[in-house]
Design an enzyme around this catalytic site. Sequence first.
Site, PDB file in Angstrom:
ATOM      1  N   GLU A  26       4.013 -16.643   2.785  1.00 41.73           N
ATOM      2  CA  GLU A  26       3.989 -16.485   4.241  1.00 41.73           C
ATOM      3  C   GLU A  26       3.760 -17.791   4.990  1.00 41.73           C
ATOM      4  O   GLU A  26       4.373 -18.041   6.034  1.00 41.73           O
ATOM      5  CB  GLU A  26       2.933 -15.452   4.661  1.00 41.73           C
ATOM      6  CG  GLU A  26       3.284 -14.010   4.312  1.00 41.73           C
ATOM      7  CD  GLU A  26       2.950 -13.642   2.873  1.00 41.73           C
ATOM      8  OE1 GLU A  26       2.319 -14.459   2.172  1.00 41.73           O
ATOM      9  OE2 GLU A  26       3.308 -12.532   2.431  1.00 41.73           O
ATOM     10  N   HIS A  52      -3.375  -3.426   4.802  1.00 49.00           N
ATOM     11  CA  HIS A  52      -1.986  -3.179   5.214  1.00 49.00           C
ATOM     12  C   HIS A  52      -1.923  -2.305   6.464  1.00 49.00           C
ATOM     13  O   HIS A  52      -0.924  -1.639   6.688  1.00 49.00           O
ATOM     14  CB  HIS A  52      -1.207  -2.462   4.104  1.00 49.00           C
ATOM     15  CG  HIS A  52      -0.924  -3.300   2.897  1.00 49.00           C
ATOM     16  ND1 HIS A  52      -1.893  -3.705   2.023  1.00 49.00           N
ATOM     17  CD2 HIS A  52       0.242  -3.811   2.418  1.00 49.00           C
ATOM     18  CE1 HIS A  52      -1.339  -4.417   1.048  1.00 49.00           C
ATOM     19  NE2 HIS A  52      -0.049  -4.508   1.259  1.00 49.00           N
TER      20      HIS A  52
END
Lengths: 348, 324
Positions: A81, A150
């Site tokens: 990321e 998440h």
Amino acid sequence: MTTTLPGPAAAAAQPPEDGPAHRTLTYAEAVREALAEALRSDPRVFLLGEDIGVYGGAFGVTGDLVHRFGEDRVRDTPISELGIVGAAVGAALAGMRPVVEIQFSDFTAQAMDQIANQAAKIHFMLGGAASVPLVLRAPGGSGTGAAAQHSQSLEAWFAHVPGLKVVMPATPADAKGLLLAAIDDPNPVVFLEHKLLYKRSGPVPSGADRVPLGQAAVRRQGQDLTIVATGVMVSRAEEAARQLAEDGITATVVDPRTLVPLDDATIISEVAATGRALLVQEAPRTCGYMAEIAALIADSDAFGRLRAPIRRLSGLDVPIPYAPQLERAAVPQVPDIVAEATRLVRSW
Amino acid sequence: MSTDLIQDAESARSALTTMWTIRRFEEAVDDLFARGMMHGTMHLSIGQEAVPVGACAELRDGDYITSTHRGHGHCIARGARLDRMMAELLAKETGYCRGRGGSMHIADVATGNLGANGIVAGGVPIAAGAALASRLRGEDRVVLSFFGDGAVNEGAWHEGVNLAAIWDLPVVFICENNNYGMSMSVQRAFRVDHLADRAAGYGIPGVTVDGNDVAAVRQAVRTAVERARAGSGPTFVEALTYRWKGHSKSDKNLYRTRDEIDLWRDRDPIARYTAALLDAGTLSEAEAQRCRAEARDAVRAAVRTANAAPDASAAELTSAVYAV
């Protein structure tokens, strides 16, 4: 008794009618349509992210775009990321318009240096000599049993960094129109989609109309209180308002749509008009974005029109738990909004 | 025209003058700071001048660099104006960043400098992205990414180098290994003998070069730039050098010895280059002196110009955050 402050009229954004210029699409399809439109019309635009190619995206948002636009412009990346966002910053500095997908908004924590220290600040630090036109799309929110790493609602992290714009589309039409506006924007835009909304359907214009950043939508007009809600809470607030109406309480529902820039004027005038404010967010309460909206109202001319304290209804200050009943308990649900709105109106 | 830094007089004059300019610029900065005339903090690269000068000599117009907190040398070697650099450091409106960035964010975007960076390794993935832009547009621009030894242990470094490697991007990663990340020595921070050994982990070439030898730096970077421009992917060039001054203004040199600093002062890249040029007969003593004098005069003029400029204005601060 309803009064309206003089000032900017609320941006009336009732859902458009289904018709020749509108199709019913899901929120995910609307995002994809915006991406396709941007890829088609602007050679500077390209997508990069994890599994956005043949896999079609973890939530199926990019779908078949790789087959339509090729692997160069719909670029699969390693699980990396920080590198992905950094590469997007570099490409943006070099004149491209990258659109990054971060698979879950929680993973932006991995990329935060490039988001907060690089993308957000380069235009300012370099005295305006460069800009970073990138869009970072990331799904947030709870409700899928994905647990604490998440499921977060992290909008306040980004809204607190000068230099970022922050967008939270709540409908399919806004997902398309706001994304096109975000891609046009010469600044880094954090575009927070909601996982629970991906399969929701609604009318979406077939053209390339932009929804300008910084313009709230008044989803519903009422007289007794004004509910300001973001993300998935917008539709919960609308449902709550329908139920409240059966009990004789009418609510205005305001969806800011973009947190940065924020349409202060519409929020202030809509709160002043009813004299009561209920602020609903999924994110944890402490230092959440609705604390900012509460302060905005308290600082404004609407303060003198208030006939009740400003109320916030937020997620609990806990990580999102796994078990479905625990997960539901951690964030506001429709009955919570109905109950809080009723208390607010009946007590004051 | 020969571009050999030892044999070609024109190239030699230019390189030597630029090395002296970096040295004199940073000495001036050090002096202004010591006299309380400069604000903030400073990271000086005195002793490292051969790396930016040798590396940037291989670039064309349109190529990019990413720089570091110790970035004055990169900025000057890429062709920035000294008066606008000095104005930035002196908090003037005419500075490259209008006083908003200072030393750690100095950049002349017009010369392809995508910015100094206050975050160690912050520029590494940015370099990969700029190279990706070049690739996507079918251009042959190359990106030089400067960083220090400390960056090589940052996650951003690994992610950025890996992306450049898997996509064969036109980047040259140039490590200015000055032996210390602030006080942490390379010997304590790495298990590999050479930082360039890390390149093998990404499947790209890695080379270690004497970073106080401007001609050697240039030769290594030339090979890497040719490879990048040809579409064959990135290279990691490790240049061994040393910073004479402390990490920043807070440094009391508690982690290294006077003897060690003196040893490296004896390897002064400017003195070595001058001696090599005189040996080769490329420049005369007088010509070498002229390079030095030219640099001194240019820095003095920059300080004068910058000092006379208006102070940076707070009037437009809030409107400066977003591009329109």
